[in-house]
Scaffold this motif. Structure first.
Motif, PDB file in Angstrom:
ATOM      1  N   ASN A  52     -26.739  33.665  -1.301  1.00 49.15           N
ATOM      2  CA  ASN A  52     -25.459  34.376  -1.407  1.00 49.15           C
ATOM      3  C   ASN A  52     -24.715  34.025  -2.691  1.00 49.15           C
ATOM      4  N   ARG A  53     -25.227  33.092  -3.484  1.00 50.49           N
ATOM      5  CA  ARG A  53     -24.593  32.768  -4.757  1.00 50.49           C
ATOM      6  C   ARG A  53     -24.776  33.916  -5.752  1.00 50.49           C
ATOM      7  N   GLY A  54     -23.799  34.069  -6.632  1.00 47.51           N
ATOM      8  CA  GLY A  54     -23.905  35.077  -7.668  1.00 47.51           C
ATOM      9  C   GLY A  54     -24.706  34.560  -8.849  1.00 47.51           C
ATOM     10  N   VAL A  55     -25.431  35.450  -9.515  1.00 52.08           N
ATOM     11  CA  VAL A  55     -26.255  35.078 -10.666  1.00 52.08           C
ATOM     12  C   VAL A  55     -25.957  36.033 -11.823  1.00 52.08           C
ATOM     13  N   PRO A  96     -20.472  32.202  -3.999  1.00 54.50           N
ATOM     14  CA  PRO A  96     -20.549  33.553  -3.439  1.00 54.50           C
ATOM     15  C   PRO A  96     -19.261  34.343  -3.684  1.00 54.50           C
ATOM     16  N   GLY A  97     -19.431  35.551  -4.169  1.00 57.55           N
ATOM     17  CA  GLY A  97     -18.294  36.422  -4.418  1.00 57.55           C
ATOM     18  C   GLY A  97     -17.578  36.195  -5.724  1.00 57.55           C
ATOM     19  N   ALA A  98     -17.981  35.176  -6.514  1.00 59.73           N
ATOM     20  CA  ALA A  98     -17.274  34.853  -7.751  1.00 59.73           C
ATOM     21  C   ALA A  98     -17.887  35.487  -8.988  1.00 59.73           C
ATOM     22  N   ALA A  99     -19.063  36.068  -8.863  1.00 57.87           N
ATOM     23  CA  ALA A  99     -19.753  36.589 -10.041  1.00 57.87           C
ATOM     24  C   ALA A  99     -18.994  37.733 -10.701  1.00 57.87           C
ATOM     25  N   VAL A 101     -26.962  39.897 -12.296  1.00 58.48           N
ATOM     26  CA  VAL A 101     -28.329  40.138 -11.826  1.00 58.48           C
ATOM     27  C   VAL A 101     -28.517  39.624 -10.400  1.00 58.48           C
ATOM     28  N   THR A 102     -27.396  39.489  -9.650  1.00 57.42           N
ATOM     29  CA  THR A 102     -27.460  38.968  -8.285  1.00 57.42           C
ATOM     30  C   THR A 102     -28.373  39.808  -7.399  1.00 57.42           C
ATOM     31  N   ALA A 103     -28.390  41.113  -7.603  1.00 59.52           N
ATOM     32  CA  ALA A 103     -29.218  41.970  -6.759  1.00 59.52           C
ATOM     33  C   ALA A 103     -30.701  41.714  -6.964  1.00 59.52           C
ATOM     34  N   GLY A 104     -31.074  41.133  -8.097  1.00 62.56           N
ATOM     35  CA  GLY A 104     -32.484  40.915  -8.379  1.00 62.56           C
ATOM     36  C   GLY A 104     -32.940  39.478  -8.272  1.00 62.56           C
ATOM     37  N   TYR A 105     -32.010  38.520  -8.319  1.00 63.07           N
ATOM     38  CA  TYR A 105     -32.382  37.104  -8.319  1.00 63.07           C
ATOM     39  C   TYR A 105     -31.575  36.345  -7.269  1.00 63.07           C
ATOM     40  N   ALA A 106     -32.198  35.313  -6.701  1.00 59.43           N
ATOM     41  CA  ALA A 106     -31.572  34.527  -5.647  1.00 59.43           C
ATOM     42  C   ALA A 106     -31.718  33.043  -5.937  1.00 59.43           C
ATOM     43  N   VAL A 107     -30.793  32.262  -5.377  1.00 57.00           N
ATOM     44  CA  VAL A 107     -30.822  30.811  -5.492  1.00 57.00           C
ATOM     45  C   VAL A 107     -31.178  30.213  -4.136  1.00 57.00           C
ATOM     46  N   VAL A 108     -32.156  29.319  -4.122  1.00 53.13           N
ATOM     47  CA  VAL A 108     -32.448  28.492  -2.947  1.00 53.13           C
ATOM     48  C   VAL A 108     -32.587  27.057  -3.445  1.00 53.13           C
ATOM     49  N   SER A 109     -32.529  26.096  -2.522  1.00 48.88           N
ATOM     50  CA  SER A 109     -32.596  24.697  -2.940  1.00 48.88           C
ATOM     51  C   SER A 109     -33.580  23.917  -2.085  1.00 48.88           C
TER      52      SER A 109
END
Length: 368
Positions: free
Chosen positions: A54-57, A116-119, A140-148
């Motif tokens: 859900n993080r923005g990129v 999330p929501g800050a991009a 590019v949030t719709a195309g890339y995601a963050v996981v840890s």
């Protein structure tokens, strides 16, 4: 800050997944997968995969990207050797934190991931500051995601993708007040090793949560569904991740900061601010407060007595003798420490002060 609505995570469809509060800061990912305390222990003792998609990129290509971000923000970015990561703050003219991003210089672009929501707000600000420079900030949030990957065994899990081992993240010590000009090297104060992932994207080593290594993966969204199987690790929810983060004293922008927070209060001075760089918005406040040595507030870890069933919400007052001396940020139930919270309290609150949050007694952790 709510998660994007068009980037639903496939990890929410895994067995046992319980979605986070849709009105909360982690909307759009799983709060847990059936047993949040076991998931915490897994992250602390072995390794697990946490969905933070859900993080923005944002992506910033262009020949002027590093010098441009160097002039806008708090970090020294002119001499970044790719690929590497760091942290960046964008401040108001009065030195208050307006934006925070974790960055990576990778593949001829700077990648910025945000809360999330800050991009959108960050992109608007960057776009307004382009002028005639050769930069192209894009969401590019719709195309890339963050996981840890989180846990002592995180490096071994990452190796299953066939990528080289990442060394530890490094964060420089904060120099003393009235330090000599030139005493801080002209380089980022935090450096996070970065390596390319097969199939696109990158892995970035972050500062540890105690003994648990933290490795962020920023990768194409279609790769999320098969990632737990490729890594051969269990999944863990946001509750588990947040509990380890809070216990480690790692502040989160928007939860552990407010509209008045300056870097010296928010615990972000070492990792995100270069104190000898100068020439960026808000720099005068940062320098003045550092040289005086006493910011108005400080971030502390509070232990609660656990009387109440509900954790305090962000913004709940912290009281001493019935007078408000601070405000609650992130709160969590830690599998060993019990209920804990980060809080911003006035600088003059003694370390042994008897505090209250609602009906609960609270005590400052002396070791953080």
């Amino acid at each position: 800050m709510n998660a994007p609505t068009d980037t639903a995570s496939p990890l929410l469809r895994l067995p046992g997944a319980v979605a986070a509060d849709p009105t909360g800061p982690d909307a759009g990912v799983a709060a847990h997968y059936g047993d949040p305390m076991r998931e915490q222990r897994t992250l602390a003792e072995t390794v697990g995969l946490v969905d933070r998609s859900n993080r923005g990129v944002l992506q910033v290509p262009g020949a002027d990207r590093l010098s441009w971000l160097h002039t806008l923000g708090s970090q020294h970015l002119e001499r970044v050797d790719a690929p590497t990561g760091s942290e960046l703050l964008l401040l108001s003219p009065h030195g208050h934190i307006e934006h925070h991003a974790v960055l990576a210089e990778f593949d001829q672009a700077v990648w910025l991931d945000t809360e999330p929501g800050a991009a959108g707000a960050l992109l608007d600000f960057l776009t307004s500051m382009r002028f005639l420079l050769r930069v192209e900030p894009t969401d590019v949030t719709a195309g890339y995601a963050v996981v840890s990957l989180v846990g002592p065994d995180a490096p071994a899990a990452l190796a299953r993708l066939g990528v080289p081992e990442l060394g530890p993240a490094r964060v420089a010590a904060v120099p003393p007040a009235q330090f000599a000009t030139g005493a801080v090297p002209p380089a980022p104060t935090s450096t996070f090793p970065v390596v390319a992932l097969p199939g696109g994207g990158f892995a970035r080593r972050m500062p540890d949560f105690g003994d648990a290594a933290v490795i962020d993966l920023v990768l194409p969204r279609p790769a999320l569904a098969e990632l737990p199987e490729r890594l051969a690790v269990p999944v863990a929810g946001s509750w588990a991740y947040e509990a380890l983060r809070v216990a480690a004293g790692r502040p989160r922008f928007g939860l552990d900061t407010d509209h008045r927070t300056i870097p010296a209060e928010g615990g972000l001075l070492a990792s995100a601010v270069h104190l000898d760089k100068g020439c960026y918005r808000g720099q005068e406040t940062v320098a003045r407060v550092h040289n005086l040595g006493r910011p108005p507030r400080r971030t502390v870890l509070l232990h609660l007595d656990g009387i109440g069933e509900q954790l305090p919400a962000p913004g709940t007052p912290v009281l001493r003798d019935d007078r408000q001396v601070g405000v609650v940020g992130s709160a969590a139930r830690h599998y060993e420490l019990g209920p804990v919270t980060l809080a911003l309290v006035k600088q003059n609150v003694p370390a042994d002060a008897a505090l209250r949050i609602g009906d609960a007694n609270a005590a400052i952790d002396p070791d953080l």
